[in-house]
Design a protein around this motif. Structure first.
Motif, PDB file in Angstrom:
ATOM      1  N   TYR A  83      -8.146   1.018  -3.315  1.00  0.00           N
ATOM      2  CA  TYR A  83      -6.951   0.186  -3.479  1.00  0.00           C
ATOM      3  C   TYR A  83      -6.871  -0.329  -4.918  1.00  0.00           C
ATOM      4  CZ  TYR A  83      -3.385  -3.319  -2.570  1.00  0.00           C
ATOM      5  OH  TYR A  83      -2.218  -4.053  -2.596  1.00  0.00           O
ATOM      6  N   ARG A 101       1.232  -3.897  -5.578  1.00  0.00           N
ATOM      7  CA  ARG A 101      -0.145  -3.925  -5.090  1.00  0.00           C
ATOM      8  C   ARG A 101      -0.916  -5.117  -5.631  1.00  0.00           C
ATOM      9  NH1 ARG A 101      -2.894   0.503  -3.188  1.00  0.00           N
ATOM     10  NH2 ARG A 101      -1.648   2.288  -2.606  1.00  0.00           N
ATOM     11  N   GLY A 154       0.803  -1.212   0.000  1.00  0.00           N
ATOM     12  CA  GLY A 154       0.000   0.000   0.000  1.00  0.00           C
ATOM     13  C   GLY A 154       0.838   1.264   0.000  1.00  0.00           C
TER      14      GLY A 154
END
Lengths: 506, 930
Positions: free
Chosen positions: A475, A78, A54
């Motif tokens: 995300y 990621r 992250g």
């Protein structure tokens, strides 16, 4: 010390667990303890990985301390972290479910299960194409062994198709790798990407050939249209916890496609035909899988076709290759994997309580725990179809939004039609299994607590994905942005510097 | 914020009845009443702001990537609907408490009902179109559960599925429409969309958007021709029909039309679609309501008709028409809910809803009769009830409208006809149930308990009161709602029963008289109608679904015929096509390096390989021969490696060849000895084509690559092998050091292969032939002495050789992999020579354990580098001075290689011995046969 080795832990931890499980003669209870503990740890570790990724910094782990283009490097970005977390969460549900007794129906279930996890995590983490091949092999053999678990004619028959096709796939993988290595002289994905972009003329055309072959192999894994016919029977025949875990197997193919598309083949002549292929194959997969779902006469087959529909949508999204579609597909991938796994597990619970009728979609005797299973089925079905209030609806809406005008026409029509087909098929299935089957004396079988825990663990992800759609989609967007970035991957991955004096190396 | 709680009250409250436990019905009903009453209370907290001219809103970010916010608003339109939903909902809960039988799962029923209520409330409060859609679909799901509540009845199941499929189809179209709106406007927030009417109407995709949105709304609001699910949804328990199919869910469609009027309305496309479809629905519903026998059937068709009326009004689009539409939404909800309740009561008390079996109940059930007659009068549009007001407004709006040009009069006529029909079916219902002769054999009935009647009576009273005092009771609410739809264009409502003589009134009077005639002549009309075959849409729908299912299955089975050959051909052809696509772009296949000169040995080797390959294919019916041919290819490959200075590869290839030959021999033993029947020529041609194409592609690729130079990473390995890896044999250093992780993976694969074989064979019971096809027994000397002796002598030698090859591996050709294979072959020879049991007694090794310990050793070696702070599998080496032996170079990679060795031995023997064991365990005895 561990922090430094974080990227390799998701590979080594299941390996160590497998060594314990295969090497020591443990009784069933201890095996379960080891397996569940290891999987729980994996969930923890993968969460750490997610946290690490992250920070938007791509971590490289140079195996054997050899610098990346020469040695093998694991790459933690990621995307990799997301897939590892998904695997761990999925695996925990499956292994818990298996602990209800299905694991004891054959040898080495837990050991093989852990090796399967090792293969999956390795495939997600490696930054080297040949190493990816190796992990694909681990995946394949572990899945084949797990597929056989419990024995039976259907499983062995379906397993044969599965393994033969995939072995041919492996051979093609090797040929493709040979061609790519021959054309570019390297195996590291980043390095290969850079070298490919610099190629021209015939050398570039040869590299394109290798790339296209590789895409065929990954399409086989992902189960794209002319290559998916083996899947429904295989998944339907597999033991429930294995079928549930297999929900991620097609996603490995999708992952690999996304990875090579964004990291290796981007900005090369191979990119355009690959995108076209994925787009067309994805749409066609959706169309035919939708027909398969409508015609399915067995709940497990039905779920298998629904898996294919989601695969089709994902492939088409990879083919769209935009940042928005990448993000949407990642969100939908999380959702569709978990919900498909839950449905496979629920199908097993239904099967157990229906006696002779099994999961065939005919009126059978009343289920012993009709209300409980009906409720679980309803929730999972809502998720699978993609209706509100669960995450499937959000994922589908996002996919639809991501299509641009020209693509939109096709994607919208097919995805919405497929949703409708899934709705018709699942509402019919639920109506037959839970409403129409109200006669006869129910049996005495009850779902084992471990099975329920497994199912609920997977199902719980749906409301969570819905509730936390904001952070999760954030995300996913950051992941898509990271994939789209070329500057971060332009330099050869950094590793610990090579020691000048060999004697000084430990 | 209280808006959010207003919405959450019924949604979260749906768990309340489930948690309340089964104390008794009264307790449960009271529990279920808490959420709607609470929501009403919370709503009233927000009300002042709205009345003060504000727009109460709540906005929480949910999924920004999607443009989806948890955004709620309360405007007049929302308020009108929210009051209907919560108010009627509460009454229905009271009613349902009496309606359901004692032993029915009432807690679940209330939970579904509250869930539905929450979803419906969500639709009307949403300030974001995507959020609205989410709730929209949720109402469909909740109604699926509610319609199918009596799941034992096949009608209930079918009705539930049909309504789900039809409304969801509409829902998906609506989603597409909403997303398109989002693309055009750039936002999905309701405020933005409503303000962007100009943009939307000017867009080239406006017709598409309208079509999609209307499809969704019409499916939900049962507009012709998508109306057919509604009559079948009447299989639901009556409280459900009263709530969903009169007052709320079916109103969601018209709500949406009203909601989006500012954004999409005001074009002739919009106006004509709405008014024509609305008119058709109005007439269709009214006409068929006249011929229904089932009480709920009449109400269902009447509902369709009234929904059509509302759509028509919205389509007419004049300020007055829109206000009339909103007024009628209110009116219809009131009287139709009351009528459904009364139908439920009649069903509950008499056990039937069939008009033919009912009659003369007025005396036995005076209160029910009062309630029903009042509501029926409202439905028929008779003064002084509320239905009259909206009907007059409709007629006035139709007369005013310029929409239809010259056809205006005809449209007015049709509307009048619909009014006539509605009087007709209303009369028929009222008279049929409460007057005339009842069936003599029916047992005496009576009014139900007062609390069951109360909700219905209250609603009927409201119908009357609104009719009498429209300006006090209805006008403020309708004006408020109208302002939300048409803003400043909202007309000043002048609602009254008597406006003096006017054309609408005249039409009304004619309609009432005509309705009287229609009701009286209904039997004759019915006979005429019966002459025409009536296609029930349900059968069309069901037959369609069945046909679709069958066709799908047929196609699926055609495609997936279970033939591995077909799947393989598809895979290979796809690969060929894709590779061909790439190869087609290569201009010159021959690279800059050119072709090396040929010599005799090469030609011979190549010829041998080709011979072996072709021979193997040709002789596939004689499996042993075919296998031997195959080994010719394998051995030629090994020789090729020797020729091109790759001794490591040659040794590996050689040992792999030996092991796989043994394996295949063992496997052949179990295969049917009679070859399969000769396949068709077509199949052979297909296979030839596939194989030929594959060969062509692979050969071209090889040729193209081998004639080219590439700057590869190989130079690095050559350079670094000795200084960095401490070994002169680059191949081995690559295997155990540079790319040791690959090897680590590969020994895992090997072990897995062993375990998989073990798993497969573990339970397999194979038929073991006692002789060959010709009936000749296999030799009884299973373990020839010579072989046994030779094997025994060979064993120590072979072990020594493998140890030697293992140790020198790092610098000379050899290494753990080859050594492992040699050891495995040597041990295997013992099994072959002496049999499984004999060898097992003397060599009590668990091969899985051997393989696993090899893996463990490799892992441990890799992990050891962590102790020094280096990554996994980092190797080291050093030179040591040993007594007697002298200087010795030891590398940590050697330990890793030992792991490889053990894994190879273990895995190979696991596979082979397991296969061999099958033959031993299930050995049929030849003696017995003799």
């Amino acid at each position: 010390m561990m922090a430094q080795h974080l990227p390799i832990l998701p590979i080594l931890l299941p390996m160590l667990a497998a060594l314990v499980l295969l090497g020591l003669r443990l009784d069933d209870a201890r095996q379960r303890l080891v397996s569940i503990t290891a999987t729980l740890l994996l969930v923890g570790i993968s969460t750490l990985l997610l946290d690490q990724a992250g920070s938007d910094q791509i971590l490289h782990y140079a195996l054997g301390n050899w610098q990346a283009p020469f040695g093998i490097a694991l790459t933690l970005d990621r995307l990799a972290a997301l897939m590892v977390v998904l695997t761990a969460v999925l695996a925990l549900g499956c292994v818990t479910f298996a602990c209800a007794g299905e694991d004891a129906q054959g040898s080495h279930f837990h050991g093989l299960f852990q090796l399967q996890l090792m293969g999956l995590n390795g495939a997600f983490l490696t930054g080297d194409l040949f190493n990816l091949f190796v992990f694909f092999e681990i995946l394949l053999l572990a899945s084949y062994a797990l597929l056989m678990h419990g024995g039976g004619k259907a499983r062995v028959g379906a397993g044969l198709h599965y393994v033969v096709l995939n072995l041919i796939g492996s051979a093609l993988f090797l040929i493709a790798l040979g061609v790519l290595y021959g054309a570019t002289g390297t195996l590291n994905m980043v390095d290969m990407g850079q070298r490919m972009a610099a190629l021209d003329g015939d050398q570039a055309a040869l590299a394109t050939t290798g790339a296209l072959l590789l895409v065929v192999v990954f399409s086989l894994k992902a189960a794209a249209l002319p290559l998916y016919f083996w899947l429904p029977r295989t998944y339907a025949a597999a033991p429930a916890p294995v079928a549930a875990l297999f929900a991620i197997m097609t996603k490995v193919g999708v992952y690999a496609l996304l990875r090579v598309e964004s990291l290796v083949f981007t900005d090369t002549p191979a990119s355009a035909p690959i995108q076209t292929w994925l787009w067309v194959a994805g749409l066609a997969t959706m169309a035919l899988a939708m027909i398969g779902a409508l015609g399915a006469r067995d709940l497990r087959m039905l779920v298998a076709y629904l898996v294919l529909i989601s695969v089709g949508a994902l492939l088409a999204a990879v083919g769209m290759d935009q940042r928005a579609s990448d993000a949407a597909l990642l969100y939908y991938l999380l959702h569709s994997t978990l919900v498909a796994a839950a449905l496979f597990l629920i199908a097993e619970l239904i099967d157990r309580q229906r006696g002779q009728a099994g999961t065939r979609l005919v009126c059978g005797r009343r289920l012993n725990q009709q209300r409980l299973l009906g409720g679980l089925f309803m929730i999972a079905a809502i998720g699978m179809v993609g209706l509100p209030p669960l995450s499937g609806a959000l994922g589908k809406m996002w996919l639809l939004q991501a299509a641009d005008d020209e693509q939109g026409l096709w994607l919208w029509a097919l995805l919405l039609l497929a949703t409708l087909a899934a709705l018709i098929a699942l509402s019919r299935a639920g109506s037959v299994l839970f409403w129409a089957s109200h006669q006869g004396k129910p049996g005495t079988q009850r779902a084992h607590p471990a099975q329920l825990v497994g199912v609920l663990w997977l199902l719980a992800s749906l409301p969570l994905l819905t509730l936390f759609a904001g952070p999760v989609s954030g995300y996913a967007e950051a992941t898509a942005a990271q994939l789209a970035r070329t500057d971060a991957t332009l330099d050869v991955p950094e590793t610990a510097p090579l020691a000048a004096d060999p004697g000084a190396r430990p | 914020m209280s808006l959010l709680w207003t919405l959450l009250a019924p949604v979260a409250g749906s768990l309340l009845p489930l948690a309340a436990g089964r104390r008794n019905r009264r307790w449960l009903t009271l529990t279920a009443l808490i959420p709607p009453l609470l929501a009403l209370l919370l709503l009233s907290l927000t009300l002042p702001e709205l009345l003060a001219g504000g727009l109460p809103r709540v906005q929480l970010s949910w999924m920004p990537a999607l443009g989806l916010d948890l955004a709620l608003r309360l405007d007049g339109l929302s308020l009108l609907f929210a009051l209907l939903i919560l108010g009627l909902g509460s009454l229905i809960i009271v009613y349902a408490g009496h309606y359901l039988h004692r032993d029915e799962p009432d807690a679940r029923f209330f939970a579904y009902l509250l869930l539905f209520m929450g979803a419906m409330l969500g639709i009307v409060l949403s300030d974001n179109l995507l959020l609205l859609w989410l709730f929209w679909e949720l109402t469909g799901l909740a109604s699926f559960l509610l319609i199918g509540f009596w799941s034992r009845l096949s009608d209930a199941r079918r009705g539930a599925r049909m309504s789900l499929v039809v409304t969801s189809t509409g829902g998906l179209a609506l989603l597409a429409g909403i997303l398109l709106i989002g693309q055009e406007v750039g936002s999905l927030a309701l405020g933005d969309v409503l303000a962007a009417g100009e943009t939307l109407r000017a867009s080239s995709r406006y017709p598409l958007i309208v079509a999609l949105v209307l499809f969704g709304a019409f499916a939900k609001s049962a507009q012709f021709p998508l109306h057919f699910w509604l009559p079948h949804a009447m299989a639901a328990p009556t409280p459900v029909s009263a709530f969903l199919h009169s007052a709320t869910m079916v109103k969601a469609g018209v709500f949406l039309l009203a909601r989006l009027t500012p954004a999409l309305g005001d074009t002739s496309l919009w106006a004509l679609s709405l008014s024509l479809i609305g008119l058709a629905t109005l007439l269709y519903g009214a006409w068929f309501a006249l011929f229904e026998r089932d009480l709920k059937g009449i109400l269902a068709f009447s509902t369709i008709s009234h929904l059509g009326l509302i759509t028509l009004l919205l389509g007419l689009g004049s300020p007055l028409a829109i206000a009339a539409a909103l007024l009628h939404i209110l009116n219809h909800a009131l009287f139709k809910a009351a009528l459904f309740m009364s139908a439920g009561i009649i069903d509950h008390q008499t056990g039937t809803r069939d008009l033919q079996r009912l009659g003369g109940l007025a005396r036995a059930m005076p209160l029910t009769a009062t309630l029903t007659l009042m509501a029926t009068a409202a439905m028929a549009g008779l003064p002084p009830f509320n239905g009259f007001l909206s009907k007059e407004l409709l007629l006035a709006a139709t007369l005013d409208s310029r929409l239809f040009g010259g056809l205006g009069a005809a449209v007015t006529l049709l509307v009048g006809l619909a009014a006539l029909l509605s009087v007709g079916y209303s009369l028929r219902l009222a008279v049929g149930v409460f007057f005339g002769a009842g069936r003599p054999d029916e047992p005496a009935t009576h009014d139900p308990s007062r609390s069951m009647l109360a909700p219905g009576l209250l609603l009927a009273a409201l119908c009357l009161l609104i009719g009498l005092l429209p300006m006090t009771l209805a006008a403020p609410l309708v004006t408020l709602a109208s302002r939300a739809v048409q803003g400043s264009a909202t007309p000043t409502l002048d609602l009254a029963l008597w406006h003096g003589p006017s054309l609408p009134l005249a039409i009304s009077v004619v309609a009432v008289l005509g309705g009287l005639v229609a009701a009286l002549r209904q039997p004759q009309l019915a006979r005429i109608v019966a002459l025409f075959p009536r296609r029930d849409a349900r059968w069309l729908f069901e037959a369609g679904v069945i046909r679709l299912t069958k066709a799908s299955l047929w196609l699926t089975l055609r495609l997936e015929n279970g033939s591995l050959q077909r799947y393989l051909a598809l895979l290979l052809l796809t690969a060929v096509a894709m590779a061909g696509l790439g190869l087609a772009q290569v201009e010159r296949l021959t690279g800059e390096r050119g072709v090396q000169p040929l010599d005799g040995m090469l030609v011979l080797g190549a010829a041998l390989m080709v011979f072996g390959a072709v021979g193997s294919a040709l002789s596939h019916r004689w499996r042993l021969v075919s296998l031997l041919m195959l080994s010719v290819v394998g051995l030629s490959v090994a020789l090729t490696f020797v020729r091109f200075s790759a001794p490591d590869l040659a040794m590996t290839q050689l040992s792999v060849e030996v092991v796989s030959m043994i394996l295949l021999m063992l496997a052949l033993f179990f295969l049917p000895q009679r070859p399969p029947p000769w396949v068709s020529t077509r199949r052979i041609l297909r296979d030839l084509l596939v194989a030929g194409l594959c060969g062509l592609v692979v050969a071209s690729l090889n040729y193209a690559l081998l004639t080219r130079e590439t700057l590869s990473i190989a130079d690095f390995f050559l350079r670094e092998s000795v200084p960095g890896g401490g070994g002169g044999n680059v191949v081995n250093v690559i295997l155990v050091d540079f790319r040791g992780f690959d090897t680590f993976g590969e020994i895992t694969v090997l072990t897995l292969a062993g375990l998989a074989t073990y798993k497969l064979l573990n339970r397999m019971k194979l038929f073991m032939p006692a002789g060959n096809v010709e009936g000749i027994h296999w030799s009884r000397h299973r373990h020839p002495l010579i072989l046994a002796v030779i094997a025994q002598i060979l064993l120590p030698l072979a072990l020594l050789v493998s140890a030697y090859i293992f140790l020198r591996g790092h610098n000379q050709p050899g290494g753990g992999f080859i050594a492992g294979l040699i050891t495995a072959v040597a041990l295997l020879l013992q099994y072959l020579a002496r049999g499984y049991d004999w060898t097992r007694q003397r060599l009590p090794l668990s091969y899985p354990l051997v393989a696993v310990s090899g893996l463990a050793l490799a892992t441990a070696t890799g992990l050891a580098s962590w102790l020094f702070g280096y990554p996994f599998l980092t190797s080291t080496f050093g030179h040591f001075q040993l007594p007697l032996i002298g200087e010795l170079e030891l590398a940590s990679a050697l330990l890793f290689d030992l792991g490889v060795y053990l894994a190879v031995v273990g895995a190979t023997l696991m596979i082979l011995v397991n296969l061999g064991r099958v033959t031993t365990v299930h050995r049929p005895s030849i003696e017995e046969e003799n």
